[in-house]
Each structure stands twice: as C-alpha cells, then as structure tokens.
Motif scaffolding. Sequence first.
Motif: not given
Length: 453
Positions: A179-182, A276-280, A305-308
């Motif tokens: 999980x990348x905190x963006x 709010x996040x996206x999943x690669x 705010x997060x990339x999974x």
Amino acid sequence: MTQPIETGTGRGTGTGTQPERSRSLPGLEMHRFAATGLPAGQDPRMARMLTAVERNFYEEVPTGAALDQVLELHGRDERTYVGLYDAGADPAESDPVGSFSSFVKPLQTGVGRQLDAFLISEVTVRSTHRRRGILRTMMESELSRAAAGGLPVAALTASEATIYRRFGFGAATHQRSVEVDTAGEVTLASTSTGSMNMVDPRDLAEIGPSLYARALAQTPGSVGRVAAYAVSETDSWRSKNDGRGTGLLAAVHHDEAGTPRGYVTYRFNGWDQKVPSVKVGVLVATTAASHRALWDHLVNLDLIRRVDWGLAPDDRLLENLLSDSRRVKTTRTEDHLWLRVLDVPAAFAARSYQRDGEVVLAVTDPLGHAAGMWRLVVRDGTACAVLVEQGGSRATEPDLSLDVAELSGVYLGGVSAELLRQAGRVTEHRAGAAAELTALLASDRPVFCMTGF
Ligand SMILES: CC(=O)SCCNC(=O)CCNC(=O)[C@H](O)C(C)(C)COP(=O)(O)OP(=O)(O)OC[C@H]1O[C@@H](n2cnc3c(N)ncnc32)[C@H](O)[C@@H]1OP(=O)(O)O
C-alpha cells in the motif's frame, strides 16, 4: 530440443483413446485431452471440465458467452487436461472428480535466457473425493509425461504452501502486497522522463503482448503470460458487463522519442472507501525510466490517497523510487512461483552465470527425475551438470546434500542455498559449499515472476 507432449486424445471432441486405470484409485479412470478452444456446445467435455474446476475453487461458474470465451482462451494456451472420472463414464456427459491442466510457456532463467517450462494449473479435487491420492496420481503421471517430453522444469503457483514440496517443488520467487501512501505531495528520488497517456484498455491489445515479451526477457523468474491476460487487461471479460468494460483505467508511458515503453492498468476502489484509493492490475515496464514514469503517474493521481498493488516484487525498488521510502507499506509477502527441476543437466545448462565454480550435489528426489550425485561445473558462463553417482557405492563425496525441492527453489538464484542451509534444509559436507552455490547461482537481475497462471 523439446519434444511435443502427446495428449492422448488429440484435439477432437470425442473421448477418443482408452482412459487409464489407476491401481491406487479403484473405480476411477484418468482421461487426458486437449483444450480445443471450441464453444461449450461443440465441446461439452471441456465445458464440464471447466465448470468442475470453478466449482472446486468455490468460484462463480461462467455460462453462455462467458464460458465460451474462457474455453477459447484455454484453447489458445494449448492446455492439456487430465480428469479423473468414475470408471466407464463419458467425460462429455459427466463431471470429473479431479482436474489438472498443463501447458508449455517460456520461463526466463536470466537476461536473454529462456527455457520451455511445463506450467501446471487448475489442480482441483471434488470436496467429497479429497485425500484419497487423486492429486498424487495426476501429478506423478503428468510430471513423468513432461520429463519424457524433454521439459527440464515444471512450475506452478500454489494455493497453499504445504502441498507441493512432496512432489519436488520449491518456492523460487516471492511477491508482496503493498500500500503506497500518496496523500499530499509525493516526489520521486529521480525525475521521470517521456510522457504518460491515458488510453482505452482495449488499445492495450496491440502493445500489451509485445511490451510484456520485452519485460519478460529482462526478468528471470517470469513466465510467458496465459491468454486470459489479453482479456483481463483490455477489460473485456464477457462475464462482466457482457465484455463492454467495467471502468478499468489504463495509462501508457512513451519515451522521449514517442516509443511505448510500459503501461499500467488500475481500478478505483470506490467512494465508499475511507481512503480514496486505486488498485493496480497489470504493471509492465521495459525500461527503468518507464518504471519510474508509471509510478510517478500512480502516486500523483488527483484525489487518490493510496495505491494498492498485490503483485509487487519482493525487493526495495519501490521504496528507493520514492523520496520518502516509508510511504510504502508491505501488507503481505508470499511464495509465488514454485519450480520443479525434472532434468538437471538441461535446466542448469539453460541459465546464465556470473562466475566460474564447481560443486558436487547429492540430490534426493522421491519421484526419481533429478535424483543422484551431480557435479555442477560452471566455466565461462556455461554450466555442465554430470551425474557422478546414482545409487550404489560412492566414488566422490558430495559438498552438499539436498532434496530436489531445495535444488528447484535455489535454481534461479532468487533463494539462497546458504539461507536454506541455515534453515536446516540443505546439509553441508564441506564448509562454505552452500555459500559457494549461492554465489554460483546468483542472478544478474532480481528474480521475480510478473504474472500468475
Ligand atoms: C497448481 C494449482 O492449481 S494450486 C490449486 C490447488 N487446488 C486447491 O487448492 C483447490 C481445493 N483443494 C483441492 O482441490 C484438493 O484438496 C487438493 C488438490 C489441494 C488436494 O487433492 P487430494 O486429492 O486431496 O490430494 P491427495 O490425496 O492426492 O494428497 C497428496 C498428498 O498431498 C497432501 N495434501 C493434500 N492436500 C493438502 C493440503 N491442502 N495441505 C497439505 N497437504 C496436502 C496429502 O496429505 C498427501 O500427502 P502424502 O501423499 O505425502 O501422504
């Protein structure tokens, strides 16, 4: 040269040749047949097989056009199926109690080096028939076939880590979920170059396969992708919205000359999520610059705010890519590609080496394929493995004793033989031999499998 593996019944839809009776499984017969790629109406045997596989994995069973699409994809992979059926049953009219599929794809063994691997998938046994030896019967039979067909290694990804070691498989690559905190301003340690373009996922049909093939050639531990990727990365599963797309997003990186160098697909996790996040989905980069540009794009998505990412390499590249390494949180690390050496000389001759060396390995193999005492000699980047003893009295003393599962795990260099010695899985008879084997097998690039199958 790899010999084609006979499939028993060829590509017809009838049951064709005689099924095999298994002495250890009274009342059951094993049928082997090839995926034809034909729709369910023309190949009920394959349709029933696929339905049984999905049920045994507790998955939704596709029907109609969705089922036909999966059948077509499996035909493209040229899968061979093995099914265990009640004796006398017609596979076109009965469900198998056990399933097993296999197909041949390239395994990258080093930069620019590949071999043909026997990939295993869809291994299932009906819940009412488990723990009677059905998996063992199918696995032993199909590994023997692969070995007889000249395939030097078999590979699979495992549903559980405790099943496949007994058949000689060792975990050779690992993956992690991150999980990348963006949130806020995110910067990269180095500037990215070229340009990013949002595209319709369907546009990936043209560039996806060739970019993946180029990334594969640089990534030891990776295998050729199954045909299903052509559908998943273009968001065209017939089972979802009738193939018209489900909101998957796709972005392509072009270098300064305008040549596509990488792409990423991702999906918004929804406004109902706290963050709010996206999943690669798929991330393919053929250059280091492209990898940086893809991540620059992902970490700077407005509102997100997060990339999974569930299939991240188990290395520190991502942490080093960002100015703030603590933005990357690993939430899970797991074995990924399990390898099984079937032909020791062919497997070791098919990879590259950074240094010369020599080590004598006493390998145990309950199925026999890799058993014996092997002298592995590497000179000028080429390895030669010679059998110095198989059973009988010993002329040479081994430097190391290990099971084929450990040999298979360390084969690509992603797992350390010295570490396995410390874990008690490799026995050292000459001090320093495990560290020597580790150095001999060290890979020129991080060992990682970019795909599932
Ligand atoms: C490559 C892939 O496709 S991974 C997907 C594997 N499939 C699944 O997880 C689906 C759900 N599970 C199943 O369908 C079945 O339980 C299977 C395929 C895992 C096992 O099938 P079975 O026919 O019950 O296995 P079988 O009786 O042949 O057992 C063979 C050996 O494996 C062992 N084994 C079987 N299942 C498991 C398990 N889940 N965990 C640990 N060991 C196991 C048995 O104890 C036996 O050991 P032994 O021969 O050394 O005494």
